[in-house]
Structure formats: structure tokens, C-alpha cells
Design a protein around this motif. Structure first.
Motif, PDB file in Angstrom:
ATOM      1  N   UNK A  65      25.836 -18.890 -39.323  1.00  0.00           N
ATOM      2  CA  UNK A  65      26.314 -18.106 -40.552  1.00  0.00           C
ATOM      3  C   UNK A  65      25.238 -18.153 -41.615  1.00  0.00           C
ATOM      4  N   UNK A  66      25.033 -16.931 -42.312  1.00  0.00           N
ATOM      5  CA  UNK A  66      24.219 -16.755 -43.501  1.00  0.00           C
ATOM      6  C   UNK A  66      24.870 -15.974 -44.420  1.00  0.00           C
ATOM      7  N   UNK A  67      24.520 -16.208 -45.822  1.00  0.00           N
ATOM      8  CA  UNK A  67      24.860 -15.759 -46.917  1.00  0.00           C
ATOM      9  C   UNK A  67      23.765 -14.842 -47.490  1.00  0.00           C
ATOM     10  N   UNK A  68      23.952 -13.694 -47.855  1.00  0.00           N
ATOM     11  CA  UNK A  68      22.981 -12.486 -47.924  1.00  0.00           C
ATOM     12  C   UNK A  68      23.584 -11.819 -49.551  1.00  0.00           C
ATOM     13  N   UNK A  69      22.077 -11.372 -50.027  1.00  0.00           N
ATOM     14  CA  UNK A  69      22.454 -10.431 -51.342  1.00  0.00           C
ATOM     15  C   UNK A  69      21.902  -9.259 -50.883  1.00  0.00           C
TER      16      UNK A  69
ATOM     17  N   UNK B 110      25.975  -6.448 -53.641  1.00  0.00           N
ATOM     18  CA  UNK B 110      26.777  -7.046 -52.803  1.00  0.00           C
ATOM     19  C   UNK B 110      26.427  -8.514 -52.359  1.00  0.00           C
ATOM     20  N   UNK B 111      27.161  -9.217 -52.130  1.00  0.00           N
ATOM     21  CA  UNK B 111      27.293 -10.537 -51.655  1.00  0.00           C
ATOM     22  C   UNK B 111      27.899 -10.774 -50.295  1.00  0.00           C
ATOM     23  N   UNK B 112      27.280 -11.125 -49.285  1.00  0.00           N
ATOM     24  CA  UNK B 112      28.366 -11.025 -48.101  1.00  0.00           C
ATOM     25  C   UNK B 112      27.852 -12.096 -47.277  1.00  0.00           C
ATOM     26  N   UNK B 113      28.837 -12.666 -46.480  1.00  0.00           N
ATOM     27  CA  UNK B 113      28.660 -13.879 -45.485  1.00  0.00           C
ATOM     28  C   UNK B 113      29.089 -13.486 -44.120  1.00  0.00           C
ATOM     29  N   UNK B 114      28.111 -13.848 -43.194  1.00  0.00           N
ATOM     30  CA  UNK B 114      28.483 -13.485 -41.790  1.00  0.00           C
ATOM     31  C   UNK B 114      27.606 -14.157 -40.809  1.00  0.00           C
TER      32      UNK B 114
END
Length: 823
Positions: A526-530, A515-519
């Protein structure tokens, strides 16, 4: 970065200033100097013919960098220059260059800023050019950034940088390494606006958007990155890419730009256009075999272009574009040819494509005036070989439907399929259909299995990959989280992301269900996480934290209470950056109440950190009726219109004041928007707890909103289920603030977009009329050309200014800002 300040902060490093005075000028004792810069001397700039542009480029460089501090270097044409801490006289003697200082004022300030004794001075306040060496000021509470271009000392004249107040508000020059957050940073900082993840997790596409005050430009770019190395492989700028998607075979990237659908070969980088310069192109999905795309294409209605009158065909005819027809088409990748799949005179909305690629699901809106919520969805399956459709059924409260192995996975309200998802303690409650539930349904729509009746978070949406793995996005209290769903065991496993609020996510087809998620988080930009289900920690691939490295935020703390009925009412509060527990602070109470929580995102339309930096405690409360706390809690929204919500806001606020000595209970303000704006008006009829109130786009009379708001009758179909003006006077009159206006004593600010179609401006206007006739203190501000949300950037600043100026007037005894805005 050097940014506009409109707040107050704790100084980590402060240079000395002269004593403040409301009569005599206040002089800067020291400034930061960058130079010498002979290329930016006025004579050199004048000869170039591009003086404005050259200065703009230097300003743009400084805008991108951290706030100047003594010793920090700037590289120009191969030279490394340092910001030097000098007196103004020393800086003038150092020759052509740029001065930097900060100007602080603790209230709205009017006066004059001037620099003397230097040649060719050009002032820039908050990166905006001022005329010459002096300028009149009208400044909001807080800090301002001052840059001055000079050619050096002017003869033997006395060198001074000074500010003089004309409204008895003191000001001071400062230099500080840390800054408070400000409204322009919150709107200008670059954020991820789009993401896509290839099914094999090798590629991701990210779109970014930010803004420069110096160039007055929205800066947009898109990157294609290798996921394993997190390295950019290709980038785009100067055009807006939208609806990006990777093909299931991982060979193609598709996206839309300038009304054209493009394909890029991920192996060769070759670009080809599929549909060129076509209007009405909408969302689309790749077929599982990657040989075609199914897309929505809208035919715009032109029947009213020459008409001098419009006869309504349906309630929905008030909606912009309601008569347009959206059809489904299939686009062949090899030939570029298109064939139509649906030819109905009703719009069709694509839901999903079957994993074998031989069929798809789509819905059509069906008006149902007899049963709440007065509209349903007809669900169809289309055979892509024969192009024959079969109707699976017509369902109310249907939000999303996807193929899942040999069944259908459905997100819908509790009342879906005759109340299959309802989980309430008694028949005294009516389920709130905004509280999303998850179901399995057979392909004939006959057998339905609820999956989330005992799962308190509300299901917002789900994603299913080619392996049948399911990820659900949920509202969980004031957070938005992701869960892996085992549909066989009806189990939900939370993904260990560090984000409080998920803005968007992508699910890959790999065995690990990547899953790739931004929040963002309540204090995390804001961060982008895997992440993969089962992992204990996510991998951060991108963070906006660097944009805020010079920012000092106040602390955010949780505060929960148990109301007299035994319900836990959650909340949190924001402290000023320079918080001192021995002081008494004015406090702003914020809520929504319109069945969703006020989540923990870093920023938004209501910038709590910004308000706190203006010297306020900001208390956010989550009253009963909201989703994310279980069905019984959310059911209290139905046919209530303020009954339970007001009790919780009042009780929680009183407890908050009683348990925190630093809160001044006589200087409380409250604000809400939309349903929250209704709550502000309603609260004003129930309590005198607040010293000032603000209602943005609020509802004053339930019947006029029900009948005139574009979605009023649909929202009321859930919030006022089975209740109408003719059968429930107690609700429509008894709970409408307009009919109790004579009970309002609190000064009330009404603010609205004059083009609001959701909650029409008339809702504020009629309350304004009532309170004016009653002789109560009330103000009405309309933002021209704006709808329910204030989108225009500069108008948003004006909107925020009015909110804070109103509270400054009533909670801080500082009326000057409001008076300035009122003229």
C-alpha cells in the motif's frame, strides 16, 4: 520483521545444517545470539514479578525489527548489542541471552523440538510461548521463527538444538536474510484505513491499523499531517476515529469517536464535542458555508424485541436492520442545536448539498416488484429554507447523484432512464447494470445526456469539487484507476498514479484539482500518493514497503489469450519466490466471474503471493461477463450463469498449460468464491481438467439462492434479468450444478461461513449431500459465526489452512496436513 512463516522461499543467505533425516534428530549447527542480557536471566525476571511482561517487551522490540542477521545491532538501555553467529555450545557459553533460528519444512510437519544443555530455556515459536525446553510440533508447510531465552550453559551437559520428525517429513534449521511472505504479515502489517484531505490541500488526516502477535493487540492510530512538508502535527491513539472530514472553509476537522461527533479547530487545536454519546449517527456532509453539518441519524426499530414471531412485511424484511429508519438532520455548528429535515417513515439517504448551500439531494428506496431489478430510488431535492421537498423522479439502476454546476451528475447502470447509456451491437444482448455509466441530468430529471457510452472502463464513483471539477474512479480491466472528466467535451484523462488498484481517494477544491489516493499494486504494498490532473508523475507521501523489506516475492507476469470467439481474455500468474523454470509445478487457477474482475491489489481475502510462496503457480483469469472491458463483454454475464465464463476458464487454462512447460497439467486445482464458488461447482460438471476444486460460499441451485439469499432476488434482477424459476427452467435448473451433481468426478472442497446471509450455507450443504449420496470425494467445512466474508482474524487463518491443505493433498500428494485438520 520477525514473523510467522508458512511458506517456502529461496535462501539468499543460508547457514549450513546437518543432513536431513526422517529418523534421527536434525541438529542446528549454528544460531544467532543476542547478549549477554543479565536483566533477562530467569532469576532476575522472577524477582521482578513481571517476567512475562518483560520478555514480551523484548519480543515486541524484535517483532518490529527486520529479521536478525549476523552483525545487525539492537539497542537496549543505551547499549548496542550485535546478533552473533555462534554454535549452540558457544551461544550457551556466552551467558544469558536470546537465540534465533528458523525452522524449514517442505510439507506439513509433526515432531518434537527441544533444546538441551542450557539453563531455564524458554521456547517461542512464531512468538508464541511453548512449555519449557521442548515442545510437540504440528506445523504447516514452510518456515517458522524460533526464539529461545536461556540463562547460559547448564553444567557440562551437551548443548543441542534439535528437531525430530514423527511423520517422515524432513526439517532443517536455517538462517536467512530474506523471507517469503506469510499469512500473518499480510494481515498484521499496518495499513491506511481512512484518509481525508482539506479543501485547500494544507492538511490531510490518515488513520492506520496494524496488529502485534506478541501483545495480541490491534494497534490503531490517527495522524493529522501538514501536506506540504508531510509532517505530523497531531496524533491520536487508543481510540478509533471514523468519518473524518474537513470543513469547506478549512477551519475545522470533524470526526466521530465513541459515539460522539467532535470538532477540532485547525488553527488553535481546540477540541469540542457536538453530539455526545449518541447511537445511530451515520454519514454526514459539511454545508458549503461551514456553518452546519447535514447528517444521517438512524432510529432503531424495537418492534421485535419482545415478539415471539416475525411476520414479514416485505422481501427486504430478512435484512438485518431493515425496519430501522434513517432520517436527515441539520446540526448548527455555533449552537450545537439539531433540526430534523426529513420525517418520512421511509429511510432517507443524503446524496449531496447544493454548492450555494440552499438545497440538498436525497434518495429513498422504492420497491418495484414488477420491473428488474425490483427496487428503485426516488430522488428528491429539499429546500433548506422552506424545508419543502420536491420529487425529481424515480429511477432504477441509480448508484450516485451529485450537483454539477447547473445540472446533476449521475452514476448509474446502462439501463438508467430507459436505457440511455446502453451501447451494445444488437438487441440480442441485455446490458449488465453493474457496468456503471456516467450521465448529466437536468434538475427536473427530464433531459439525460450519457457521457461514457464509448468509454470502456466501468464508472464506480465520482467526486465533484467546489469548482465543478470531476474525478471518476473506474474499473479498467483488472485495475482500478482515476480519471479527470471534462463533462463538456465528454473526455476522460487518466491520472498518472503508480497504483494498480485505488482503494479510496479525496479531491480538493484548489484550482489544480489535487487528488490524494491510497492503493496498492500487484507487487507493491500500500502507498499514499498525491497528484494533479495533467501531471506526469505522482508524489508518494507514505509507503508500506519498509514493512516488506525483508520479504522476497515471486514474480508476477501477465498472460492473455484470445478465445475462439475473438475476445481477449486477460490473466496474470504468480510464481514461487524460488521459481525454477526447469521444474514442474502444481497450479491453482482462480477466478470470480460474478461480473467484477479479480483486481491487482497487493493482498486480500485470497492471498495469491502466499499461495505462490507455498510452491504453487497461481493463475488468475478474467472471463467474459466482467465489467471493465466494455458493455458487450459485460453483457455476457446476463442470463448466462456460467455459459461463457466456464468456456473461457477452461480454454485459458488449457492454453496456459500448453504454453508453459513449468506447469504440471496433471496437477491443476481451481478455486472461486461466491459467484466464483458457483463457477467451481459448475466447472466440475463440465470438465475433468482439474485434479481438485474448492468452492467458497458457492451457489449450487439458482432458485434457492434467488429465494433465500438476502440479496438473491436483487442480484438475479440484473444477472438473470426477466428470468424466474417459473418462466426459465433451462436457466434455473439447467445451469444449477446441483442438478448435474452426478457429472462431478473432481474431489471438491466446500467451505462456507455457517452464518452466511448472502449465499446461505445450505447452498454448500445440499451439494455436499448430493455428492455424499453419489459416493464422490467431497468435504464440507463451515466456519462458525462467520458470514459471507471470513472476517475474524484467527478463523481466517483456519480457512486459509483448509484451502491449502486440500490442494496439498491432491496436487502435491501430501495428505498429512488435511488429515491433521480433519481430526
Amino acid at each position: 520483521m520477525i514473523r510467522v512463516f508458512v511458506t517456502i522461499t529461496l535462501l539468499l543467505f543460508v547457514l549450513p545444517s546437518f543432513a536431513q533425516s526422517t529418523a534421527a534428530p536434525v541438529q542446528a549447527e549454528q544460531v544467532l545470539f543476542l547478549g549477554p542480557l543479565p536483566a533477562f536471566a530467569s532469576d532476575s525476571l522472577h524477582q521482578s514479578g513481571k517476567a512475562k511482561e518483560q520478555r514480551q517487551q523484548l519480543l515486541r522490540l524484535l517483532e518490529r525489527q527486520p529479521v536478525p542477521v549476523a552483525g545487525r545491532t539492537v539497542e537496549l538501555f543505551g547499549q548496542r548489542l550485535q546478533w552473533r553467529q555462534l554454535t549452540p555450545t558457544e551461544a550457551a557459553a556466552a551467558g544469558p541471552g536470546v537465540w534465533f533460528a528458523q525452522l524449514q519444512q517442505d510439507a506439513f510437519f509433526k515432531g518434537r523440538l527441544e533444546v538441551t544443555g542450557v539453563k531455564a530455556a524458554q521456547l517461542y515459536l512464531n512468538f508464541q510461548a511453548k512449555n519449557g525446553s521442548s515442545t510437540e510440533l504440528a506445523l504447516a508447510t514452510g518456515w517458522q521463527q524460533l526464539l529461545i531465552f536461556t540463562d547460559g550453559r547448564k553444567d557440562d551437559d551437551e548443548v543441542l538444538l534439535q528437531v525430530t520428525s514423527s511423520n517422515e517429513v524432513p526439517a532443517a534449521f536455517r538462517l536467512a536474510a530474506k523471507e517469503p511472505v506469510n499469512n500473518r504479515l499480510l494481515t498484521n502489517a499496518e495499513t491506511i484505513t481512512q484518509l481525508a484531505l482539506s479543501p485547500d490541500t494544507n492538511w490531510m488526516l490518515l488513520s492506520f491499523s496494524g496488529r502485534s502477535d506478541v501483545s495480541d493487540t490491534q494497534l490503531q492510530r490517527t495522524e493529522l499531517r501538514d501536506v506540504s512538508r508531510n509532517q505530523v502535527q497531531r496524533s491520536w491513539s487508543g481510540q478509533v476515529l471514523s468519518r473524518a472530514a474537513f470543513s469547506p472553509d478549512n477551519q475545522w476537522l470533524s470526526y466521530m469517536a465513541n459515539n460522539t461527533l467532535w470538532l477540532m479547530n485547525l488553527n488553535t487545536g481546540e477540541l469540542r464535542s457536538l453530539l455526545e454519546n449518541q447511537t445511530g449517527l451515520g454519514s454526514y456532509r459539511w454545508a458549503p458555508d461551514s456553518n452546519s453539518i447535514v447528517l444521517q441519524w438512524t432510529e432503531a426499530d424495537t418492534s421485535l424485541q419482545q415478539s415471539k414471531a416475525k411476520m414479514y412485511r416485505a422481501l427486504e424484511d430478512r435484512w438485518r436492520g431493515h425496519r430501522d429508519i434513517s432520517r436527515l438532520f441539520q446540526l448548527d455548528i455555533a449552537s450545537g442545536l439539531v433540526r430534523v429535515l426529513t420525517t418520512d417513515r421511509r429511510s432517507s439517504v443524503l446524496s449531496d448539498i447544493r454548492p450555494d448551500g440552499n438545497a440538498l439531494l436525497y434518495t429513498q428506496r422504492v420497491n418495484d416488484r414488477t420491473t428488474p431489478p425490483h427496487a428503485s430510488s426516488a430522488l428528491f431535492e429539499l429546500d433548506l429554507t422552506t424545508l419543502q421537498s420536491r420529487e425529481i423522479g424515480t429511477f432504477a439502476h441509480l448508484n450516485q447523484v451529485l450537483y454539477h454546476r447547473d445540472q446533476l451528475l449521475v452514476v448509474a447502470g446502462p439501463n438508467f432512464a430507459g436505457g440511455a447509456g446502453v451501447n451494445l451491437p444488437s438487441d440480442d444482448y441485455i446490458a449488465n447494470d453493474y457496468d456503471g455509466q456516467l450521465y448529466l441530468m437536468d434538475k427536473n430529471g427530464e433531459h439525460i445526456q450519457p457521457l461514457s457510452k464509448d468509454f470502456h472502463p466501468a464508472i464506480s464513483s465520482v467526486a465533484v469539487n467546489a469548482r465543478g471539477q470531476v474525478i471518476a474512479q473506474v474499473s479498467e480491466g483488472d485495475r482500478s484507476a482515476l480519471y479527470s472528466v471534462d463533462t463538456n467535451r465528454q473526455r476522460f484523462q487518466k491520472l498518472a498514479l503508480s497504483l494498480d488498484v485505488i482503494e479510496r481517494f479525496e479531491l480538493a477544491n484548489d484550482r489544480g484539482a489535487t487528488v490524494l489516493a491510497v492503493g496498492s499494486g500487484v507487487a507493491t504494498p500500500q502507498q499514499l500518493e498525491l497528484i494533479r490532473p495533467g501531471q506526469r508523475r505522482s508524489t508518494v507521501l507514505h509507503s508500506s514497503a519498509a514493512l516488506y523489506q525483508h520479504i522476497q516475492l515471486g514474480e508476477v507476469r501477465d498472460f492473455h489469450v484470445e478465445n475462439p470467439q475473438g475476445d481477449r481474455i486477460e490473466g496474470r500468474y504468480y510464481l514461487p519466490p524460488d521459481f525454477d523454470a526447469s521444474k514442474k509445478y502444481p497450479t491453482i487457477v482462480y477466478y470470480y466471474g460474478g461480473t467484477t474482475t479479480v483486481n491487482r491489489q497487493f493482498t486480500g481475502r485470497y492471498p495469491f503471493h502466499h499461495w505462490a510462496a507455498n510452491g504453487y503457480i497461481v493463475y488468475v483469469v478474467q472471463p467474459r461477463g466482467t465489467i471493465g472491458y466494455g458493455q458487450r463483454f459485460s453483457a455476457l454475464h446476463v442470463n448466462a450463469w456460467g455459459k461463457y465464463t466456464a468456456d473461457d476458464i477452461i480454454y485459458a487454462t488449457e492454453r496456459f498449460v500448453a504454453e508453459h512447460d513449468f506447469v504440471d497439467g496433471k496437477r491443476l486445482g481451481n478455486i472461486g468464491a461466491s459467484y466464483g464458488g458457483f463457477m467451481t461447482m459448475y466447472l466440475a460438471t463440465q470438465t475433468d481438467l482439474f485434479a481438485a476444486s474448492t468452492s467458497h460460499a458457492g451457489i449450487s441451485a439458482l432458485s434457492s439462492y434467488w429465494g433465500q439469499g438476502w440479496w438473491g432476488f436483487l442480484y438475479s434482477g440484473i444477472a438473470s434479468r426477466d428470468s424466474f424459476p417459473w418462466n426459465n427452467h433451462e436457466l434455473y435448473v439447467g445451469q444449477s450444478p446441483l442438478y448435474m451433481a452426478d457429472k462431478i468426478n473432481t474431489p471438491l472442497l466446500l467451505i462456507t461461513g455457517d452464518s452466511d446471509v448472502n449465499v446461505p450455507a445450505g447452498e454448500s450443504q445440499q451439494m455436499f449431500t448430493a455428492l455424499k449420496l453419489l459416493g464422490r470425494e467431497v468435504a464440507l467445512v463451515e466456519i462458525p459465526g462467520e458470514d459471507h466474508h471470513i472476517i475474524d482474524r484467527e478463523k481466517r487463518y483456519v480457512w486459509w489452512d483448509h484451502l491449502l491443505a486440500w490442494f496439498d493433498k491432491h496436487l502435491k500428494d501430501q495428505p498429512d496436513w488435511w488429515q491433521h485438520l480433519s481430526h
